[in-house]
Design a protein around this motif. Structure first.
Motif, PDB file in Angstrom:
ATOM      1  N   LEU A  28       4.775  -8.245  -3.246  1.00  0.00           N
ATOM      2  CA  LEU A  28       3.328  -8.233  -3.031  1.00  0.00           C
ATOM      3  C   LEU A  28       2.961  -8.821  -1.674  1.00  0.00           C
ATOM      4  O   LEU A  28       2.083  -8.300  -0.975  1.00  0.00           O
ATOM      5  CB  LEU A  28       2.629  -9.008  -4.152  1.00  0.00           C
ATOM      6  N   LEU A  37      -1.577  -3.111   1.078  1.00  0.00           N
ATOM      7  CA  LEU A  37      -2.675  -3.545   0.214  1.00  0.00           C
ATOM      8  C   LEU A  37      -3.728  -4.106   1.163  1.00  0.00           C
ATOM      9  O   LEU A  37      -3.655  -5.264   1.573  1.00  0.00           O
ATOM     10  CB  LEU A  37      -2.207  -4.603  -0.789  1.00  0.00           C
ATOM     11  N   SER A  41      -9.096  -5.210  -0.848  1.00  0.00           N
ATOM     12  CA  SER A  41      -8.745  -4.300  -1.930  1.00  0.00           C
ATOM     13  C   SER A  41      -8.523  -5.069  -3.228  1.00  0.00           C
ATOM     14  O   SER A  41      -8.043  -6.197  -3.234  1.00  0.00           O
ATOM     15  CB  SER A  41      -7.494  -3.488  -1.582  1.00  0.00           C
ATOM     16  N   ARG A  42      -8.892  -4.447  -4.344  1.00  0.00           N
ATOM     17  CA  ARG A  42      -8.771  -5.078  -5.660  1.00  0.00           C
ATOM     18  C   ARG A  42      -7.387  -4.805  -6.239  1.00  0.00           C
ATOM     19  O   ARG A  42      -6.860  -3.693  -6.118  1.00  0.00           O
ATOM     20  CB  ARG A  42      -9.855  -4.557  -6.603  1.00  0.00           C
ATOM     21  N   ILE A  43      -6.802  -5.814  -6.858  1.00  0.00           N
ATOM     22  CA  ILE A  43      -5.477  -5.712  -7.450  1.00  0.00           C
ATOM     23  C   ILE A  43      -5.573  -6.095  -8.918  1.00  0.00           C
ATOM     24  O   ILE A  43      -6.147  -7.132  -9.260  1.00  0.00           O
ATOM     25  CB  ILE A  43      -4.477  -6.648  -6.749  1.00  0.00           C
ATOM     26  N   THR A  44      -5.011  -5.285  -9.794  1.00  0.00           N
ATOM     27  CA  THR A  44      -5.013  -5.598 -11.218  1.00  0.00           C
ATOM     28  C   THR A  44      -3.576  -5.705 -11.728  1.00  0.00           C
ATOM     29  O   THR A  44      -2.654  -5.101 -11.161  1.00  0.00           O
ATOM     30  CB  THR A  44      -5.740  -4.516 -12.035  1.00  0.00           C
ATOM     31  N   LEU A  48      -0.095  -3.123 -11.120  1.00  0.00           N
ATOM     32  CA  LEU A  48       1.179  -3.634 -10.630  1.00  0.00           C
ATOM     33  C   LEU A  48       2.300  -3.428 -11.638  1.00  0.00           C
ATOM     34  O   LEU A  48       3.461  -3.243 -11.254  1.00  0.00           O
ATOM     35  CB  LEU A  48       1.043  -5.117 -10.276  1.00  0.00           C
ATOM     36  N   LEU A  63       0.931 -13.336  -9.084  1.00  0.00           N
ATOM     37  CA  LEU A  63      -0.463 -13.321  -8.640  1.00  0.00           C
ATOM     38  C   LEU A  63      -1.025 -14.742  -8.535  1.00  0.00           C
ATOM     39  O   LEU A  63      -1.745 -15.076  -7.586  1.00  0.00           O
ATOM     40  CB  LEU A  63      -1.313 -12.490  -9.600  1.00  0.00           C
TER      41      LEU A  63
END
Length: 256
Positions: A28, A37, A41-44, A48, A63
């Motif tokens: 990541l 990324l 930007s939104r990461i869920t 992933l 995370l």
């Protein structure tokens, strides 16, 4: 985008997913610094899980750790977002790392360092001297410099013989751009870059000499001054951003 800073969490969370969590964290971080990324930007977790092929547990731990490092923000309604940074925040992170490394140099001088460790540090600097002999540096020489520079700074941490300080330096260096080699990835042929590295190498030599001669105050002052080299690299990187050669530069908010 409404985002709130992630609360500080105990370091054991970084180990929650063991090896898988570390792998997820590294991947990541690479994606973020490479711009895969993008900032904001939104990461869920679910995205992933599918992209990395891992379970939620190591991804959740990764995370959380990246939130501690400052790369991510926790969103009010779930998920995370990639952070951006002001130039001042980056400069402050570099200053913090310099302060901690200065303390490490002082402790090393005051406590004394084994001859073997001093020899290893000297050999590392001998290698850097060879790399800096040509009038200009090619990409391979730059890559070698980055590796040897990281080795020297790690040896400095070992010289202090303090697990507490080592942990805090590692934490400071995990901030984007704050590591000792955070900005040596500027273009190798950019004007003034090699000269800056020559100055940095001279400071390396002076710090090592001060430690060997048990001059704590001098070693600390030299190491704090040394961190300002990274500030110069920051300015160069922002003048001519090259995301490929300067990972993470796209996360810095430009003035104006």
């Amino acid at each position: 985008m409404n985002a709130t800073p992630l609360r500080q969490l105990p370091s054991p969370l970084a180990e929650a997913g063991s090896t898988q969590a570390v792998k997820a964290q590294q991947r990541l971080r690479e994606w973020i610094l490479a711009g895969q990324l993008p900032a904001g930007s939104r990461i869920t977790e679910q995205a992933l899980v599918e992209r990395l092929g891992m379970s939620r547990t190591p991804i959740r731990a990764a995370l959380l750790r990246l939130g501690q490092e400052g790369l991510l923000l926790a969103l009010p309604h779930g998920g995370y977002a990639v952070r951006t940074f002001s130039e001042r925040e980056v400069a402050d992170a570099i200053e913090l790392r310099g302060t901690l490394e200065g303390l490490a140099a002082r402790l090393a001088a005051e406590r004394g360092v084994s001859p073997n460790l001093l020899h290893s540090a000297g050999a590392c600097l001998d290698h850097i001297d060879l790399l800096l002999q040509p009038a200009s540096l090619n990409d391979q020489a730059f890559s070698d410099y980055v590796r040897q520079n990281a080795v020297f700074h790690q040896l400095l941490v070992e010289m202090a013989d303090s697990t507490v300080l080592a942990r805090e330096i590692e934490r400071a260096c995990s901030w984007p751009f704050a590591s000792p080699s955070g900005f040596v990835g500027v273009q190798a042929n950019q004007a003034g870059v090699r000269d800056t590295l020559v100055v940095a190498q001279h400071q390396h030599r002076q710090v090592l000499q001060a430690i060997a001669q048990r001059e704590g105050a001098r070693a600390e002052a030299l190491m704090r001054e040394h961190a300002r080299i990274a500030r110069q690299h920051l300015s160069l990187a922002l003048q001519n951003p090259q995301p490929v050669s300067t990972p993470g530069v796209q996360l810095i908010r430009q003035k104006g």
